[in-house]
Design a protein around this motif. Structure first.
Motif, PDB file in Angstrom:
ATOM      1  N   ARG A   1      -3.224   9.974  -2.946  1.00 32.52           N
ATOM      2  CA  ARG A   1      -3.160   9.373  -1.537  1.00 32.52           C
ATOM      3  C   ARG A   1      -4.079   8.385  -1.338  1.00 32.52           C
ATOM      4  NH1 ARG A   1      -3.589  15.263  -0.603  1.00 32.52           N
ATOM      5  NH2 ARG A   1      -5.931  14.883  -0.569  1.00 32.52           N
ATOM      6  N   GLU A   2      -4.981   8.122  -2.110  1.00 28.06           N
ATOM      7  CA  GLU A   2      -5.933   7.100  -1.939  1.00 28.06           C
ATOM      8  C   GLU A   2      -5.240   5.697  -2.451  1.00 28.06           C
ATOM      9  OE1 GLU A   2     -10.195   5.289  -3.518  1.00 28.06           O
ATOM     10  OE2 GLU A   2      -9.682   7.451  -3.923  1.00 28.06           O
ATOM     11  N   LEU A   3      -4.349   6.001  -3.532  1.00 33.79           N
ATOM     12  CA  LEU A   3      -3.660   4.912  -4.245  1.00 33.79           C
ATOM     13  C   LEU A   3      -2.487   4.157  -3.232  1.00 33.79           C
ATOM     14  CD1 LEU A   3      -3.369   6.114  -7.680  1.00 33.79           C
ATOM     15  CD2 LEU A   3      -4.959   4.228  -7.027  1.00 33.79           C
ATOM     16  N   ILE A   4      -1.964   5.227  -2.738  1.00 30.25           N
ATOM     17  CA  ILE A   4      -0.879   4.920  -1.618  1.00 30.25           C
ATOM     18  C   ILE A   4      -1.268   4.147  -0.229  1.00 30.25           C
ATOM     19  CG2 ILE A   4       0.837   5.838  -0.045  1.00 30.25           C
ATOM     20  CD1 ILE A   4       1.664   6.082  -3.013  1.00 30.25           C
ATOM     21  N   ALA A   5      -2.746   4.708   0.076  1.00 28.24           N
ATOM     22  CA  ALA A   5      -3.505   3.881   0.964  1.00 28.24           C
ATOM     23  C   ALA A   5      -3.800   2.317   0.672  1.00 28.24           C
ATOM     24  CB  ALA A   5      -4.678   4.801   1.684  1.00 28.24           C
ATOM     25  N   GLN A   6      -3.929   2.138  -0.435  1.00 23.27           N
ATOM     26  CA  GLN A   6      -4.242   0.741  -1.004  1.00 23.27           C
ATOM     27  C   GLN A   6      -3.094  -0.010  -1.270  1.00 23.27           C
ATOM     28  OE1 GLN A   6      -7.274  -0.586  -1.059  1.00 23.27           O
ATOM     29  NE2 GLN A   6      -8.431   1.397  -0.256  1.00 23.27           N
ATOM     30  N   ALA A   7      -1.905   0.523  -1.316  1.00 19.67           N
ATOM     31  CA  ALA A   7      -0.677  -0.191  -1.727  1.00 19.67           C
ATOM     32  C   ALA A   7      -0.180  -1.343  -0.603  1.00 19.67           C
ATOM     33  CB  ALA A   7       0.415   0.924  -2.018  1.00 19.67           C
ATOM     34  N   ASP A   8      -0.613  -0.891   0.605  1.00 16.66           N
ATOM     35  CA  ASP A   8      -0.071  -2.044   1.555  1.00 16.66           C
ATOM     36  C   ASP A   8       1.557  -2.090   1.294  1.00 16.66           C
ATOM     37  OD1 ASP A   8      -2.250  -2.395   3.061  1.00 16.66           O
ATOM     38  OD2 ASP A   8      -3.074  -3.772   1.981  1.00 16.66           O
ATOM     39  N   LEU A   9       2.082  -1.158   1.269  1.00 18.92           N
ATOM     40  CA  LEU A   9       3.771  -1.547   1.092  1.00 18.92           C
ATOM     41  C   LEU A   9       4.419  -1.784   2.030  1.00 18.92           C
ATOM     42  CD1 LEU A   9       4.235   1.925  -1.139  1.00 18.92           C
ATOM     43  CD2 LEU A   9       3.825  -0.400  -2.044  1.00 18.92           C
ATOM     44  N   ASN A  10       4.084  -1.710   3.184  1.00 20.57           N
ATOM     45  CA  ASN A  10       4.862  -2.094   4.451  1.00 20.57           C
ATOM     46  C   ASN A  10       4.480  -3.716   4.893  1.00 20.57           C
ATOM     47  OD1 ASN A  10       6.402   0.319   4.860  1.00 20.57           O
ATOM     48  ND2 ASN A  10       4.415   1.361   5.456  1.00 20.57           N
ATOM     49  N   ARG A  11       3.430  -4.318   4.410  1.00 21.87           N
ATOM     50  CA  ARG A  11       3.043  -5.435   4.787  1.00 21.87           C
ATOM     51  C   ARG A  11       3.954  -6.483   3.983  1.00 21.87           C
ATOM     52  NH1 ARG A  11      -3.284  -6.212   4.832  1.00 21.87           N
ATOM     53  NH2 ARG A  11      -2.461  -8.285   5.698  1.00 21.87           N
ATOM     54  N   PRO A  12       4.065  -7.628   4.643  1.00 24.07           N
ATOM     55  CA  PRO A  12       4.819  -8.614   3.996  1.00 24.07           C
ATOM     56  C   PRO A  12       4.120  -9.257   2.837  1.00 24.07           C
ATOM     57  CG  PRO A  12       4.181  -9.586   6.253  1.00 24.07           C
ATOM     58  CD  PRO A  12       3.750  -7.895   6.114  1.00 24.07           C
ATOM     59  N   LEU A  13       4.851  -9.830   1.906  1.00 20.35           N
ATOM     60  CA  LEU A  13       4.330 -10.551   0.814  1.00 20.35           C
ATOM     61  C   LEU A  13       3.839 -11.970   1.164  1.00 20.35           C
ATOM     62  CD1 LEU A  13       7.036  -9.608  -1.919  1.00 20.35           C
ATOM     63  CD2 LEU A  13       5.059  -8.276  -1.283  1.00 20.35           C
ATOM     64  N   VAL A  14       3.235 -12.624   0.228  1.00 15.73           N
ATOM     65  CA  VAL A  14       2.625 -13.783   0.571  1.00 15.73           C
ATOM     66  C   VAL A  14       3.877 -14.743   0.769  1.00 15.73           C
ATOM     67  CG1 VAL A  14       1.432 -15.701  -0.726  1.00 15.73           C
ATOM     68  CG2 VAL A  14       0.767 -13.402  -1.195  1.00 15.73           C
ATOM     69  N   ASP A  15       5.022 -14.616   0.288  1.00 13.95           N
ATOM     70  CA  ASP A  15       5.969 -15.648   0.382  1.00 13.95           C
ATOM     71  C   ASP A  15       6.844 -15.031   1.546  1.00 13.95           C
ATOM     72  OD1 ASP A  15       7.390 -13.491  -0.595  1.00 13.95           O
ATOM     73  OD2 ASP A  15       8.059 -14.371  -2.536  1.00 13.95           O
ATOM     74  N   GLY A  16       6.589 -14.287   2.370  1.00 17.97           N
ATOM     75  CA  GLY A  16       7.127 -13.973   3.395  1.00 17.97           C
ATOM     76  C   GLY A  16       8.179 -12.606   3.478  1.00 17.97           C
ATOM     77  N   ARG A  17       8.289 -12.412   2.128  1.00 15.73           N
ATOM     78  CA  ARG A  17       9.239 -11.263   2.003  1.00 15.73           C
ATOM     79  C   ARG A  17       8.807  -9.901   2.117  1.00 15.73           C
ATOM     80  NH1 ARG A  17      10.874 -11.342  -4.131  1.00 15.73           N
ATOM     81  NH2 ARG A  17       8.990 -12.221  -4.392  1.00 15.73           N
ATOM     82  N   ARG A  18       9.657  -8.770   2.336  1.00 18.26           N
ATOM     83  CA  ARG A  18       9.108  -7.522   2.819  1.00 18.26           C
ATOM     84  C   ARG A  18       9.629  -6.696   1.471  1.00 18.26           C
ATOM     85  NH1 ARG A  18       6.634  -5.702   7.103  1.00 18.26           N
ATOM     86  NH2 ARG A  18       6.451  -7.213   8.830  1.00 18.26           N
ATOM     87  N   PRO A  19       8.804  -5.819   1.076  1.00 17.18           N
ATOM     88  CA  PRO A  19       9.535  -5.068   0.058  1.00 17.18           C
ATOM     89  C   PRO A  19      10.576  -3.877   0.561  1.00 17.18           C
ATOM     90  CG  PRO A  19       7.154  -4.879  -0.221  1.00 17.18           C
ATOM     91  CD  PRO A  19       7.416  -5.875   1.161  1.00 17.18           C
ATOM     92  N   LEU A  20      11.714  -3.783  -0.263  1.00 18.32           N
ATOM     93  CA  LEU A  20      12.600  -3.019   0.304  1.00 18.32           C
ATOM     94  C   LEU A  20      12.513  -1.457   0.380  1.00 18.32           C
ATOM     95  CD1 LEU A  20      15.679  -4.884  -1.571  1.00 18.32           C
ATOM     96  CD2 LEU A  20      15.151  -5.044   0.933  1.00 18.32           C
ATOM     97  N   PRO A  21      13.220  -0.754   1.070  1.00 13.66           N
ATOM     98  CA  PRO A  21      12.751   0.679   0.985  1.00 13.66           C
ATOM     99  C   PRO A  21      12.609   1.275  -0.313  1.00 13.66           C
ATOM    100  CG  PRO A  21      14.170   0.441   2.858  1.00 13.66           C
ATOM    101  CD  PRO A  21      13.963  -0.804   2.055  1.00 13.66           C
ATOM    102  N   HIS A  22      13.622   1.219  -1.314  1.00 18.30           N
ATOM    103  CA  HIS A  22      13.684   1.674  -2.530  1.00 18.30           C
ATOM    104  C   HIS A  22      12.577   1.081  -3.245  1.00 18.30           C
ATOM    105  CE1 HIS A  22      15.836  -2.005  -3.745  1.00 18.30           C
ATOM    106  NE2 HIS A  22      15.553  -1.852  -4.762  1.00 18.30           N
ATOM    107  N   GLN A  23      12.020  -0.159  -3.210  1.00 23.52           N
ATOM    108  CA  GLN A  23      11.054  -0.433  -3.898  1.00 23.52           C
ATOM    109  C   GLN A  23       9.738   0.069  -3.566  1.00 23.52           C
ATOM    110  OE1 GLN A  23      11.657  -4.806  -2.824  1.00 23.52           O
ATOM    111  NE2 GLN A  23      12.306  -4.955  -4.863  1.00 23.52           N
ATOM    112  N   ARG A  24       9.488   0.301  -2.211  1.00 23.12           N
ATOM    113  CA  ARG A  24       8.402   1.293  -1.890  1.00 23.12           C
ATOM    114  C   ARG A  24       8.238   2.588  -2.334  1.00 23.12           C
ATOM    115  NH1 ARG A  24       9.942  -1.302   3.360  1.00 23.12           N
ATOM    116  NH2 ARG A  24      10.448   0.793   4.159  1.00 23.12           N
ATOM    117  N   SER A  25       9.574   3.006  -2.147  1.00 23.47           N
ATOM    118  CA  SER A  25       9.518   4.433  -2.852  1.00 23.47           C
ATOM    119  C   SER A  25       9.208   4.300  -4.344  1.00 23.47           C
ATOM    120  CB  SER A  25      10.695   5.234  -2.458  1.00 23.47           C
ATOM    121  OG  SER A  25      11.946   4.561  -3.114  1.00 23.47           O
TER     122      SER A  25
END
Length: 502
Positions: free
Chosen positions: A59-83
């Protein structure tokens, strides 16, 4: 020795017994007073007895992952990449075997970033040299520093503070006897390794479970803690005698559904159609018809090769299976040369329709001839990594509408989704290499369905294409959703039989 668990393997009089590290304590207890113990082994055992503190809760690792935030280059991780990143963070050893084009690199880096945010670790990435620029770009997008190593130059030690290791193109380690496999396994067993994630779109390239064993050993899967048991259960391991020599054979396949069920918790395999809904991929089989004089010329050249092989068989000079495969390679090269006019007509037709085309072959010579006739960019293993990237960039940018590539160079890590038309002059031995080539183009960003044109000429193509289909069925049983039955076939025996009959 048979009572030691995990069991060891007898490597011959010159090498002696080989045991997993997990058996070291028992061996020391029983034999430590009789034999000299290397300092390095004692150091590793000391680390095992004094391990690093446990990693934080999932749970702590997931909280630090910031999976929903955009990347430095503006891309957003796709749902399958987040999962996929969440799945990796729940496992210290895992195989991510998503199909090519699903962004395994970014998935692994997102998971690694979460680990590095809460634990002082070093990120070590093992990847072919040609993919290092890609890893550097993706690492910059998630604001990560990494230490890149090629398969040819793996480090011998890891820092004491701990390392998370990501292994790209993990199928490079599908042979236990290979030096790079042994070097990788040494790192994978290092007591200061905190996590290892193996990435490959083709975990079983040839349809043989023995190819999966080194990958399972690297992630410390329980099935891989006893190699002999694994070989007996899933590889039809048995002793055979040939030429007065006894050999342990592990080239079969059995109990594949059971193997799939037991490995599923540590193996994530997803397909594009499941997570992306990409346009379909269609294969078109194109028989090549030769003019009478061309057919006679090809038959003559094939007859010379086959006749020489038969003569060597009769004289008792054919001593290994490798010779029949070498003869088949010669036949495939001859057929590839005679298919060049048909390939040229097909490429011209597709270009006239406004299509961009990628053409693959196992051989450099036919590609060079086609480039002389048609132009386009050339992509082969003879080029330096920067020259290969330049060829890809030219094609992707639209500077040329034709890319001529070998399977080894063009099927590795590049994105070629500008092309909706792929031409395979001939097919390589393994389904994994065929998929790698086609899926360089079947990726996110493509427009419309992908059509893969298989040019077929003569018995060599028929044999290889049938072999690819047979191996693909075995792989499907192990990795895919369908239940199919497979029949064991020996490639050298099939080739030798075909050469004798044709």
């Amino acid at each position: 020795m048979g009572r030691i668990r995990p069991r060891g393997l007898w490597r011959g009089a010159s090498l002696g017994w080989e045991f997993p590290l997990a058996a070291a304590e028992t061996l020391l207890e029983r034999f430590g007073a009789r034999f000299r113990v290397e300092d390095e082994l004692l150091r590793w055992l000391h680390w095992h007895r004094h391990p690093l503190p446990p990693l934080p809760h999932h749970r702590e690792l997931i909280a630090q992952a910031d999976l929903n935030r955009p990347l430095v280059d503006g891309r957003r991780p796709l749902p399958h990449q987040r999962s996929g990143a969440r799945w990796l963070l729940a496992r210290r050893g895992a195989l991510l075997t998503d199909e090519m084009g699903l962004g395994k690199t970014l998935t692994a880096l997102l998971a690694a970033r979460a680990l590095l945010r809460v634990v002082p670790l070093r990120l070590l990435v093992v990847a072919p040299v040609g993919l290092h620029p890609h890893w550097q770009r993706e690492a910059a997008a998630v604001d990560l520093e990494l230490c890149l190593h090629s398969w040819a130059r793996l480090p011998s030690e890891l820092p004491e503070a701990g390392t998370v290791m990501v292994v790209d193109e993990a199928h490079y380690a599908q042979t236990m006897q290979a030096q790079r496999t042994q070097a990788l396994l040494r790192l994978a067993r290092h007591p200061r390794l905190r996590a290892i994630w193996m990435l490959t779109g083709t975990p079983v390239r040839n349809g043989r479970p023995i190819q999966l064993y080194p990958l399972l050993a690297a992630i410390d899967h329980p099935l891989a803690r006893d190699q002999r048991s694994f070989e007996e259960m899933f590889c039809q391991g048995h002793w055979s005698e040939r030429g007065g020599q006894r050999r342990w054979r592990v080239d079969g396949a059995s109990r594949l559904e059971e193997l799939r069920r037991l490995t599923r918790p540590l193996v994530l395999h997803r397909r594009k159609q499941q997570v992306l809904g990409l346009p379909p991929k269609r294969r078109s089989f194109l028989p090549v018809a030769l003019e009478p004089n061309q057919a006679r010329g090809m038959d003559h050249r094939l007859a010379l090769v086959v006749e020489d092989y038969r003569r060597r068989v009769k004289a008792g000079k054919v001593r290994s299976d490798a010779e029949s495969l070498a003869v088949l390679t010669s036949l495939r090269l001859i057929a590839a040369e005679f298919k060049l006019p048909a390939a040229e007509r097909l490429v011209q037709q597709l270009r006239a329709q406004g299509e961009s085309v990628v053409l693959f072959s196992s051989f450099v010579a036919p590609l060079v001839l086609l480039q002389q006739r048609l132009g386009g960019a050339l992509l082969t293993g003879r080029q330096k990594p920067e020259e290969r990237q330049t060829a890809v960039d030219q094609f992707q940018a639209g500077s040329t509408d034709l890319l001529l590539a070998t399977y080894g160079a063009g099927g590795l890590g590049f994105t070629l989704h500008r092309a909706r038309q792929v031409v395979l002059l001939e097919r390589p031995w393994t389904p994994g290499d065929v998929d790698q080539a086609e899926d360089r183009c079947h990726r996110l960003g493509m427009d419309g369905e992908l059509v893969s044109h298989w040019l077929q000429l003569g018995p060599a193509d028929q044999l290889v294409d049938g072999l690819v289909a047979s191996k693909a069925s075995r792989i499907e049983l192990l990795m895919g959703p369908r239940r199919v039955s497979v029949e064991r076939q020996s490639l050298p025996a099939m080739v030798a039989r075909s050469l004798q009959d044709c």
